[in-house]
Design an enzyme around this catalytic site. Structure first.
Site, PDB file in Angstrom:
ATOM      1  N   LYS A   1       0.855  -1.193   0.000  1.00 51.78           N
ATOM      2  CA  LYS A   1       0.000   0.000   0.000  1.00 51.78           C
ATOM      3  C   LYS A   1       0.889   1.240   0.000  1.00 51.78           C
ATOM      4  CE  LYS A   1      -3.910   1.832   2.745  1.00 51.78           C
ATOM      5  NZ  LYS A   1      -4.705   1.601   3.970  1.00 51.78           N
TER       6      LYS A   1
ATOM      7  N   SER B   1      -9.558   1.540   3.039  1.00 49.55           N
ATOM      8  CA  SER B   1      -8.678   2.341   2.215  1.00 49.55           C
ATOM      9  C   SER B   1      -7.588   1.519   1.522  1.00 49.55           C
ATOM     10  CB  SER B   1      -8.016   3.424   3.077  1.00 49.55           C
ATOM     11  OG  SER B   1      -7.113   2.860   4.011  1.00 49.55           O
TER      12      SER B   1
ATOM     13  N   SER C   1      -9.958  -0.644   7.128  1.00 48.64           N
ATOM     14  CA  SER C   1      -9.279  -0.450   5.844  1.00 48.64           C
ATOM     15  C   SER C   1      -8.648  -1.699   5.235  1.00 48.64           C
ATOM     16  CB  SER C   1      -8.211   0.632   5.967  1.00 48.64           C
ATOM     17  OG  SER C   1      -8.816   1.902   5.927  1.00 48.64           O
TER      18      SER C   1
END
Ligand SMILES: *[C@@H]1O[C@H](CO)[C@@H](O)[C@H](O)[C@H]1NC(C)=O
Ligand SMILES: *[C@@H]1O[C@H](CO)[C@@H](O)[C@H](O)[C@H]1NC(C)=O
Ligand SMILES: *[C@@H]1O[C@H](CO)[C@@H](O)[C@H](O)[C@H]1NC(C)=O
Ligand SMILES: *[C@@H]1O[C@H](CO)[C@@H](O)[C@H](O)[C@H]1NC(C)=O
Ligand SMILES: *[C@@H]1O[C@H](CO)[C@@H](O)[C@H](O)[C@H]1NC(C)=O
Length: 511
Positions: free
Chosen positions: A103, A184, A208
């Site tokens: 990420k 996210s 997330s």
């Protein structure tokens, strides 16, 4: 282009990205990759080439990846050379030579940028790899690139950015392109689902990892806070942030978990506290096909509110039946005390403490950068104001940033809010689990994420089904701090008996 034509084109594209010769890239697990390395059907270089090729073809559609690593091939070559020099697989990590996507809020000290999806951090340079990246490199993993995310891990505005970042664009659900991919850790989940990397890492403050994993039909592990180091991760909250794997199978996710857990002097307090939870011999020993037998599983009220006859209601009922058939005791109709208060993120205390934690920890992160065009939250707010089009200020705003900028550290109000959150957690799920002697609570998707977040508690989500229009959903096994071993047992046994996950078909159904 019509939906159907787009779909045909995509299928052709996907057919053309078959993989690497004899080796079947699609759905290849970490174990299959290691076997392929050993029996000579694939090298790390071939894998990297195949994944980069797939990313090049699929990313214009899915926007799962922000950057690919210009050094990935060199890293793969090094892994291949190491394997040739000492062919014995003993003592070599399961991730040796395996490509990993991170990420984009997880720092790497290399030619990749670390930007949390924001143009404001483009061109900044970190001093060192994030703690989890150091461990991955030590394990011999190949850093393939950075995955897209909700910009700033969804902490810029109340609306969230729905899988969008200025750097990565709009992430798309590979099952149903018009469906929400959630966030996210959007790109990590999409990339894992669409076989754009063998394995990925995400981060979670509140939902997330669990949400995008559920909605993109992959496995996500949200570790106990502190089990994995957050050093070098663009922060939101030191109480709630955690880094975990997003992969296609429980076994793959556990391989990654094994590689990234442990003490880190740069995140000393929580990683020291959590190190007592790490079992000697690691987590792979808990991949037991009969892992549900004898477990006590609670079904808390307030999460399974599906109308009778809907696909979800039927599937979740079957799921409970499955868990029972596998030998677990299922206890329904349990109440988590103050559940509605806990889940009201605008009133539970999180709205007081998270903005303050965010500002102070983000400013500390920014001031530690080797070089950066922005050095404070105030700089980032000003940057967004100066780039309203690129940062889509009209659509998403930056209200949470503005609220956070107004905070002045962890004062009396914030400490009181933290005590309130701790008490809500202690009186809520922690008490219920102790009283009923539960091994886990089972809930749909990420619906329980806030309950877990405020207590730093872990969970694993596993693919559970596909809704009427083919949108995936997941089932979440959540537990107390340090319950990873038993959560892994249950999630693995559930996965092995259900095997729900299907390869995405990039359907362009609109609704
Ligand atoms: C080598 O490993 C791959 C992948 O793990 C497997 O599919 C293949 O059947 C194996 N081939 C041989 C010759 O053992
Ligand atoms: C990182 O960002 C710079 C722009 O500042 C860009 O030139 C470079 O290509 C980016 N790195 C990668 C690996 O994409
Ligand atoms: C759903 O169906 C069950 C079993 O048929 C029934 O007991 C229950 O009352 C129904 N619930 C609703 C909300 O209709
Ligand atoms: C920040 O504080 C100022 C001054 O007290 C106030 O006018 C403003 O509305 C606040 N902004 C937010 C978003 O709370
Ligand atoms: C889980 O996600 C699926 C897909 O978006 C959705 O249909 C379902 O309603 C969700 N369940 C809950 C409880 O949010």
């Amino acid at each position: 282009m019509s939906g159907q034509r787009l779909q045909l084109l995509l299928l052709a594209v996907v057919a053309a990205v078959g993989g690497c010769g004899a080796f079947q890239l699609e759905e290849a697990t970490v174990d299959a990759i290691q076997l392929g390395f050993r029996n000579g059907t694939v090298t790390s270089r071939q894998l990297v080439v195949a994944y980069l090729d797939r990313i090049a073809r699929l990313n214009p559609l899915l926007h799962a990846v922000v950057e690919v690593n210009p050094d990935a091939l060199a890293q793969a070559d090094r892994a291949d050379a190491e394997r040739r020099r000492s062919p014995s697989p003993r003592r070599r990590s399961a991730l040796h030579g395996v490509p990993v996507l991170l990420k984009d809020n997880i720092a790497t000290r290399d030619r990749l940028n670390t930007t949390a999806g924001s143009l404001a951090l483009l061109g900044s340079a970190v001093r060192r790899d994030a703690g989890v990246v150091r461990r991955l490199r030590r394990a011999g993993a190949v850093v393939l690139g950075k995955a897209n995310l909700d910009e700033w891990a969804n902490f810029r505005s109340l609306e969230g950015t729905g899988g969008w970042s200025a750097r990565g664009g709009q992430g798309r659900n590979p099952y149903v392109l018009s469906a929400a991919p959630c966030g996210s850790s959007t790109g990590s989940a999409i990339a894992a689902a669409a076989n754009m990397a063998a394995v990925t890492l995400g981060t979670e403050t509140d939902g997330s990892i669990l949400c995008p994993s559920s909605l993109n039909s992959v496995v996500g592990i949200k570790p106990t806070v502190g089990l994995t180091s957050r050093a070098g991760v663009v922060p939101i909250s030191p109480r709630q942030d955690t880094v975990g794997p997003i992969c296609r199978t429980v076994a793959d996710a556990v391989q990654v978990l094994d590689a990234i857990v442990g003490y880190d002097s740069r995140d000393a307090k929580v990683t020291r506290a959590a190190s007592k939870y790490i079992p000697p011999g690691g987590y792979m020993q808990f991949l037991k096909p009969d892992g549900l037998r004898g477990k006590r599983i609670g079904i808390p009220n307030g999460f399974f509110n599906f109308p009778n006859g809907t696909v979800q209601q039927i599937v979740y009922q079957q799921l409970i039946d499955t868990v029972r058939k596998q030998g677990a005791t299922v206890i329904e109709n349990l109440d988590i005390a103050n559940l509605t208060v806990i889940q009201d993120v605008l009133n539970n205390g999180e709205q007081i403490v998270l903005p303050a934690e965010f500002k102070s920890s983000l400013n500390a992160y920014l001031s530690d950068l080797l070089y950066s065009p922005v050095r404070s939250l105030a700089d980032i707010i000003a940057f967004n104001d100066a780039h309203p089009i690129e940062e889509r200020l009209k659509d998403f705003g930056q209200l949470v940033f503005l609220v956070a900028e107004n905070t002045t550290g962890i004062g009396r109000a914030e400490r009181a809010a933290i005590r309130r959150l701790n008490k809500l957690s202690a009186d809520g799920l922690e008490k219920l689990m102790a009283e009923k002697q539960l091994d886990a609570v089972v809930t749909p998707n990420d619906s329980i994420s806030t309950v877990l977040a405020i207590g730093g508690m872990p969970a694993i989500t596993v693919p559970a089904g596909y809704g009427g229009r083919g949108v995936p959903f997941g089932v979440c096994f959540g537990g107390l701090k340090g319950y990873e071993p038993r959560l892994i047992e249950m999630a693995y046994a559930f996965e092995q008996v259900t095997m729900v996950r299907k390869v995405p078909k990039f359907l362009s159904t609109t609704f």
